[in-house]
Design a protein around this motif. Structure first.
Motif, PDB file in Angstrom:
ATOM      1  N   LEU A  17      -9.269  16.032  10.694  1.00 21.52           N
ATOM      2  CA  LEU A  17     -10.417  15.754   9.585  1.00 21.52           C
ATOM      3  C   LEU A  17      -9.786  14.502   8.752  1.00 21.52           C
ATOM      4  O   LEU A  17      -8.808  13.809   8.865  1.00 21.52           O
ATOM      5  CB  LEU A  17     -10.165  17.052   8.878  1.00 21.52           C
ATOM      6  CG  LEU A  17     -10.636  18.237   8.959  1.00 21.52           C
ATOM      7  CD1 LEU A  17     -10.128  19.203   7.978  1.00 21.52           C
ATOM      8  CD2 LEU A  17     -11.787  18.398   9.672  1.00 21.52           C
ATOM      9  N   LEU A  18     -11.205  13.908   8.417  1.00 19.45           N
ATOM     10  CA  LEU A  18     -10.946  12.659   7.176  1.00 19.45           C
ATOM     11  C   LEU A  18     -11.537  13.349   6.096  1.00 19.45           C
ATOM     12  O   LEU A  18     -12.597  13.867   6.054  1.00 19.45           O
ATOM     13  CB  LEU A  18     -12.120  11.547   7.788  1.00 19.45           C
ATOM     14  CG  LEU A  18     -11.713  11.035   8.925  1.00 19.45           C
ATOM     15  CD1 LEU A  18     -12.670   9.823   9.130  1.00 19.45           C
ATOM     16  CD2 LEU A  18     -10.446  10.152   9.083  1.00 19.45           C
ATOM     17  N   VAL A  33     -15.644  16.114   3.767  1.00 18.98           N
ATOM     18  CA  VAL A  33     -14.593  16.133   4.723  1.00 18.98           C
ATOM     19  C   VAL A  33     -15.377  16.002   6.081  1.00 18.98           C
ATOM     20  O   VAL A  33     -16.573  16.550   6.154  1.00 18.98           O
ATOM     21  CB  VAL A  33     -14.064  17.717   4.791  1.00 18.98           C
ATOM     22  CG1 VAL A  33     -13.144  17.969   5.959  1.00 18.98           C
ATOM     23  CG2 VAL A  33     -13.363  18.103   3.501  1.00 18.98           C
ATOM     24  N   VAL A  34     -14.755  15.105   7.194  1.00 23.09           N
ATOM     25  CA  VAL A  34     -15.477  14.493   8.068  1.00 23.09           C
ATOM     26  C   VAL A  34     -14.514  15.162   9.347  1.00 23.09           C
ATOM     27  O   VAL A  34     -13.537  14.964   9.436  1.00 23.09           O
ATOM     28  CB  VAL A  34     -15.847  13.083   8.532  1.00 23.09           C
ATOM     29  CG1 VAL A  34     -16.119  12.830   9.827  1.00 23.09           C
ATOM     30  CG2 VAL A  34     -16.597  12.674   7.324  1.00 23.09           C
ATOM     31  N   LEU A  35     -15.210  15.897  10.454  1.00 19.39           N
ATOM     32  CA  LEU A  35     -14.654  16.222  11.574  1.00 19.39           C
ATOM     33  C   LEU A  35     -14.747  15.260  12.425  1.00 19.39           C
ATOM     34  O   LEU A  35     -15.925  14.758  12.785  1.00 19.39           O
ATOM     35  CB  LEU A  35     -15.319  17.880  11.958  1.00 19.39           C
ATOM     36  CG  LEU A  35     -14.562  18.030  13.447  1.00 19.39           C
ATOM     37  CD1 LEU A  35     -13.190  18.505  13.545  1.00 19.39           C
ATOM     38  CD2 LEU A  35     -15.384  19.206  14.071  1.00 19.39           C
ATOM     39  N   LEU A  36     -13.631  14.793  13.010  1.00 16.77           N
ATOM     40  CA  LEU A  36     -14.058  13.605  13.801  1.00 16.77           C
ATOM     41  C   LEU A  36     -14.055  14.213  15.337  1.00 16.77           C
ATOM     42  O   LEU A  36     -13.193  14.937  15.747  1.00 16.77           O
ATOM     43  CB  LEU A  36     -12.432  12.915  13.878  1.00 16.77           C
ATOM     44  CG  LEU A  36     -12.180  11.598  12.921  1.00 16.77           C
ATOM     45  CD1 LEU A  36     -10.990  10.719  12.997  1.00 16.77           C
ATOM     46  CD2 LEU A  36     -13.645  10.520  12.946  1.00 16.77           C
ATOM     47  N   CYS A  37     -15.111  13.632  16.034  1.00 20.20           N
ATOM     48  CA  CYS A  37     -15.353  14.334  17.216  1.00 20.20           C
ATOM     49  C   CYS A  37     -14.903  12.997  18.397  1.00 20.20           C
ATOM     50  O   CYS A  37     -14.679  13.261  19.559  1.00 20.20           O
ATOM     51  CB  CYS A  37     -16.968  14.393  17.386  1.00 20.20           C
ATOM     52  SG  CYS A  37     -17.396  15.715  16.368  1.00 20.20           S
ATOM     53  N   VAL A  48     -20.056  15.389   8.709  1.00 16.15           N
ATOM     54  CA  VAL A  48     -19.538  15.952   7.597  1.00 16.15           C
ATOM     55  C   VAL A  48     -19.830  17.354   7.585  1.00 16.15           C
ATOM     56  O   VAL A  48     -20.853  17.854   7.621  1.00 16.15           O
ATOM     57  CB  VAL A  48     -20.311  15.415   6.406  1.00 16.15           C
ATOM     58  CG1 VAL A  48     -20.166  15.985   4.972  1.00 16.15           C
ATOM     59  CG2 VAL A  48     -20.324  13.528   6.386  1.00 16.15           C
ATOM     60  N   VAL A  49     -18.671  18.147   7.439  1.00 18.27           N
ATOM     61  CA  VAL A  49     -18.764  19.653   7.390  1.00 18.27           C
ATOM     62  C   VAL A  49     -18.805  20.244   5.874  1.00 18.27           C
ATOM     63  O   VAL A  49     -19.074  21.578   5.951  1.00 18.27           O
ATOM     64  CB  VAL A  49     -17.485  20.181   8.307  1.00 18.27           C
ATOM     65  CG1 VAL A  49     -17.435  19.553   9.651  1.00 18.27           C
ATOM     66  CG2 VAL A  49     -16.171  19.953   7.296  1.00 18.27           C
ATOM     67  N   TRP A 147      -9.569   7.368   2.952  1.00 14.05           N
ATOM     68  CA  TRP A 147      -9.430   8.573   3.518  1.00 14.05           C
ATOM     69  C   TRP A 147      -8.160   9.021   3.625  1.00 14.05           C
ATOM     70  O   TRP A 147      -7.226   8.291   3.842  1.00 14.05           O
ATOM     71  CB  TRP A 147     -10.104   8.366   4.967  1.00 14.05           C
ATOM     72  CG  TRP A 147     -11.489   8.074   5.124  1.00 14.05           C
ATOM     73  CD1 TRP A 147     -11.909   6.829   5.255  1.00 14.05           C
ATOM     74  CD2 TRP A 147     -12.720   8.783   4.782  1.00 14.05           C
ATOM     75  NE1 TRP A 147     -13.118   6.878   5.284  1.00 14.05           N
ATOM     76  CE2 TRP A 147     -13.860   8.249   5.089  1.00 14.05           C
ATOM     77  CE3 TRP A 147     -12.776  10.230   4.542  1.00 14.05           C
ATOM     78  CZ2 TRP A 147     -15.062   8.631   4.848  1.00 14.05           C
ATOM     79  CZ3 TRP A 147     -14.107  10.990   4.286  1.00 14.05           C
ATOM     80  CH2 TRP A 147     -15.134   9.906   4.364  1.00 14.05           C
ATOM     81  N   ILE A 148      -7.877  10.336   3.763  1.00 19.82           N
ATOM     82  CA  ILE A 148      -6.650  11.102   3.907  1.00 19.82           C
ATOM     83  C   ILE A 148      -6.927  11.651   5.413  1.00 19.82           C
ATOM     84  O   ILE A 148      -7.970  12.518   5.666  1.00 19.82           O
ATOM     85  CB  ILE A 148      -6.460  12.194   3.074  1.00 19.82           C
ATOM     86  CG1 ILE A 148      -6.012  11.454   1.680  1.00 19.82           C
ATOM     87  CG2 ILE A 148      -5.118  12.968   3.628  1.00 19.82           C
ATOM     88  CD1 ILE A 148      -6.134  12.491   0.475  1.00 19.82           C
ATOM     89  N   VAL A 149      -6.063  11.434   6.443  1.00 20.72           N
ATOM     90  CA  VAL A 149      -6.148  12.161   7.727  1.00 20.72           C
ATOM     91  C   VAL A 149      -5.595  13.391   7.780  1.00 20.72           C
ATOM     92  O   VAL A 149      -4.375  13.358   7.451  1.00 20.72           O
ATOM     93  CB  VAL A 149      -5.467  11.233   8.856  1.00 20.72           C
ATOM     94  CG1 VAL A 149      -5.808  11.799  10.098  1.00 20.72           C
ATOM     95  CG2 VAL A 149      -6.357   9.881   8.851  1.00 20.72           C
TER      96      VAL A 149
END
Length: 191
Positions: A17-18, A33-37, A48-49, A147-149
């Motif tokens: 996640l970002l 919150v972004v789920l990296l695909c 963006v979830v 961003w925080i990973v």
């Protein structure tokens, strides 16, 4: 060592996640919150979830008229495209993102399975558009502390958590200073 150049010691990669910093100035990604695909030398993309749109699935897809689930804003790129993630391994050509989390697959199969109630609507999230970064762009944003990973990702967080709580819960799950970030007010002047 590349691993330690990132603020929280996780590098971006597929399935992570970002999480936007509490005071990120970009309104498109505030408390996002972004789920990296995907993340590679060609760039990065994800969804963006935690940002529901005002549209229902039945308003976007004629084939799913009985479904009143909300469609999410996947990001600012190509918002005229529809994408989905799910936790169903029976969808052909789906890409495993992480554990029980999948992206895409045969769209007709998803429609058919939803209409036959073979899969629950809570197990699929639909997105208009996506979030994308060109080569090196995400790394630059990470250097700027945008961003925080996060490596804590599971299907419960993405599919069962109230979208308004995903940002906070993801940070809380990371512990330490990230739990403190989760408590930051949206506007500190109102604190």
């Amino acid at each position: 060592m590349e691993f330690f150049k990132y603020k929280n010691h996780f590098k971006p990669e597929k399935g992570r996640l970002l999480i936007s910093e509490p005071f990120l100035a970009d309104p498109n990604f505030e408390r996002t919150v972004v789920l990296l695909c995907e993340h590679n030398e060609e760039g990065s993309f994800g969804f963006v979830v935690n940002k529901p749109s005002v549209l229902k699935l039945s308003e976007v897809m004629e084939d799913l008229q009985q479904w009143n689930e909300v469609v999410y804003v996947g990001g600012p790129v190509q918002q005229d495209t529809l994408h989905f993630i799910h936790r169903n391994t029976a969808i052909e050509n789906a890409v495993n993102i992480r554990d029980e989390i999948y992206w895409g697959g045969d769209f007709e199969s998803v429609v058919r399975q939803l209409n036959r109630e073979e899969i629950a609507s809570r197990d699929v999230r639909f997105f208009l558009g996506y979030s994308g970064w060109g080569p090196g762009q995400l790394e630059e944003e990470l250097k700027e502390d945008s961003w925080i990973v996060c490596d804590y990702v599971d299907d419960e967080l993405l599919f069962d958590t109230d979208p308004a709580m995903i940002w906070k819960k993801a940070l809380d799950n990371m512990g330490g200073r990230f739990s403190i970030y989760a408590k930051y007010p949206v506007d500190p002047r109102l604190n």
